[in-house]
Design an enzyme around this catalytic site. Structure first.
Site, PDB file in Angstrom:
ATOM      1  CG  HIS A  35       3.830  -0.944 -14.407  1.00 48.86           C
ATOM      2  ND1 HIS A  35       2.951  -0.539 -13.575  1.00 48.86           N
ATOM      3  CD2 HIS A  35       4.181   0.065 -15.286  1.00 48.86           C
ATOM      4  CE1 HIS A  35       2.572   0.685 -13.873  1.00 48.86           C
ATOM      5  NE2 HIS A  35       3.569   1.137 -14.844  1.00 48.86           N
ATOM      6  CG  ASP A  37       9.134  -1.138  -9.155  1.00 51.33           C
ATOM      7  OD1 ASP A  37       7.705  -1.313  -9.364  1.00 51.33           O
ATOM      8  OD2 ASP A  37       9.543   0.022  -8.813  1.00 51.33           O
ATOM      9  CG  LEU A 126      13.395  11.286 -17.805  1.00 51.29           C
ATOM     10  CD1 LEU A 126      14.207  12.580 -18.450  1.00 51.29           C
ATOM     11  CD2 LEU A 126      13.589  10.058 -18.148  1.00 51.29           C
ATOM     12  CB  SER A 127      13.108   9.140 -11.201  1.00 50.65           C
ATOM     13  OG  SER A 127      12.474   8.174 -11.574  1.00 50.65           O
ATOM     14  CB  SER A 129       9.601  12.461  -7.044  1.00 46.81           C
ATOM     15  OG  SER A 129       9.298  11.183  -8.022  1.00 46.81           O
ATOM     16  CG  ASP A 173      11.224   5.572  -9.999  1.00 47.05           C
ATOM     17  OD1 ASP A 173      11.406   4.494 -10.862  1.00 47.05           O
ATOM     18  OD2 ASP A 173      10.286   5.849  -9.883  1.00 47.05           O
ATOM     19  CE1 TYR A 225       3.675   2.842 -10.905  1.00 39.87           C
ATOM     20  CE2 TYR A 225       2.486   2.324  -8.963  1.00 39.87           C
ATOM     21  CZ  TYR A 225       3.670   2.477  -9.759  1.00 39.87           C
ATOM     22  OH  TYR A 225       4.654   1.663  -9.177  1.00 39.87           O
TER      23      TYR A 225
END
Ligand code: GLA
Length: 384
Positions: A35, A37, A126-127, A129, A173, A225
């Site tokens: 948190h 970035d 684990l990204s 997306s 990510d 988030y």
């Protein structure tokens, strides 16, 4: 069948033709810097050996047709759908989002048929997306011969996720997935997007990173988030800085004294101390002291648990059990409210630590976790 062959097989079966090429993009874990970035701060992720592969070929009708092994039915969309965020939803929104971001950036995106296969688990933090976004982006750039240097890819893929899918995530990510390098962690300054590849030689140090999938259902992850992000932005405004990155750890107490509620103070303390932990971790890695980073990982976890309040009982159980079984450090990785824990362990004791965590889960009546040891892998690439 491996993931690349599954993408090809899916393409042949669905479209009755051969793909023009295959592009692969990895998932990621974040070693430290959570948190930070979207606060213009520092992160230190690395790319995983688990990958998403897209087999693709141009389509003359100017449409995009996407099949994924997650779903029987392919999704088809044209320029009008791509130009209106929200028109395509579900997993295909990540694909439409990339088309949207490219078009919004002024590119003439070729129509394409795509088949997606993936070893990156969905919903584990684990990204998956960022992996599908980046593999699709690479495929469309190549198929269309688009003039887009890779340095601009992370921002573009992030825009797909922020503005088309509607998730207000930062740039970590996509950066890890696109810019990751085997054997290295990616030290990224999220304000300038400057990167330094930091050697992360686990093998040489006799160490391993154990990734533990908590299997905890993501509870309210999206809303929480967004709330964390808002609270950081409000605090930065109160403190008169562009972003919390601009608060130095040496000035933390003075900054906290200017905030009037305890919750905001704790959010700010997490971000400011977490940025410093990233810098300290990088310094240790540069000095070849991989094992000594353990306490920083564990401190990061405590900060996420107590100050940022983004962990859940399954995650805390995994961290505690890993530490009790001899891990040098352990922390939740990713956005929070579920997802994965990583633990720094002796290579020879990875199985024992994994077994200890599995036991602790059973004792607490929790669904068995997934465990996997990983080494830093390379970023997005064309396979053939
Ligand atoms: C998610 C987001 C990232 C980052 C992390 C938390 O993974 O996609 O941008 O904010 O959470 O560090």
């Amino acid at each position: 069948m491996n993931v690349a062959d599954r993408a090809t097989a899916g393409f042949r079966q669905r479209y009755g033709a051969e793909p023009a090429g295959r592009w692969a993009a990895p998932g990621r874990v974040n070693l430290i810097g959570e948190h930070t970035d979207y606060n213009d701060g520092f992160v230190l992720p690395f790319a995983l050996p688990l990958r998403t592969v897209v087999a693709a070929a141009p389509a003359r009708d100017g449409h995009w047709t996407v099949w994924s092994e997650l779903d029987d039915e392919p999704v088809d969309f044209g320029p009008a759908d791509a130009d209106e965020p929200g028109r395509v939803d579900g997993w295909a929104a990540y694909v439409a989002g990339v088309v949207w971001a490219l078009r919004a950036d002024g590119h003439d995106v070729p129509g394409a048929r795509l088949a997606v296969a993936s070893d990156v688990p969905v919903g584990s933090g684990l990204s998956s997306s960022a992996a599908i976004e980046s593999a699709v982006l690479a495929a469309l750039v190549d198929l269309g011969g688009l003039d887009l240097p890779t340095g601009r890819w992370p921002r573009l893929a992030q825009r797909a996720e922020n503005d088309y899918v509607g998730a207000p995530t930062g740039i970590m990510d996509q950066s890890a997935v696109i810019r990751g390098r085997a054997g290295h962690a990616l030290f990224l300054d999220c304000r300038t997007e400057e990167v330094e590849q930091i050697p992360f030689d686990l093998d040489g140090a006799g160490l391993a990173v154990l990734v533990i999938d908590s299997r905890a259902p993501h509870r309210h992850a999206d809303g929480e988030y967004a709330a964390r992000r808002k609270s950081c932005e409000r605090a930065a405004a109160t403190l008169g800085v562009t972003a919390l990155r601009d608060v130095d750890v040496a000035d933390l107490d003075a900054a906290l004294a200017r905030l009037d509620d305890d919750e905001t103070r704790r959010r700010v303390r997490h971000v400011v101390t977490e940025n410093q932990r990233v810098l300290d971790t990088v310094a240790l890695l540069r000095a070849g002291r991989v094992r000594d980073t353990g306490p920083l990982l564990t401190a990061s976890h405590a900060s996420m648990r107590d100050d940022f309040e983004i962990t859940v009982p399954e995650i805390d159980t995994a961290v505690e059990a890993a530490l009790a079984a001899g891990a040098y450090g352990a922390r939740m990785t990713g956005g929070g409210f579920g997802g994965c824990v990583l633990a720094l362990v002796d290579a020879g004791s990875a199985d024992a630590v994994a077994a200890a965590v599995t036991d602790a889960y059973a004792r607490n009546g929790l669904t068995a976790p997934g465990t996997l040891t990983v080494l830093p892998a390379g970023g997005v690439t064309r396979l053939d």
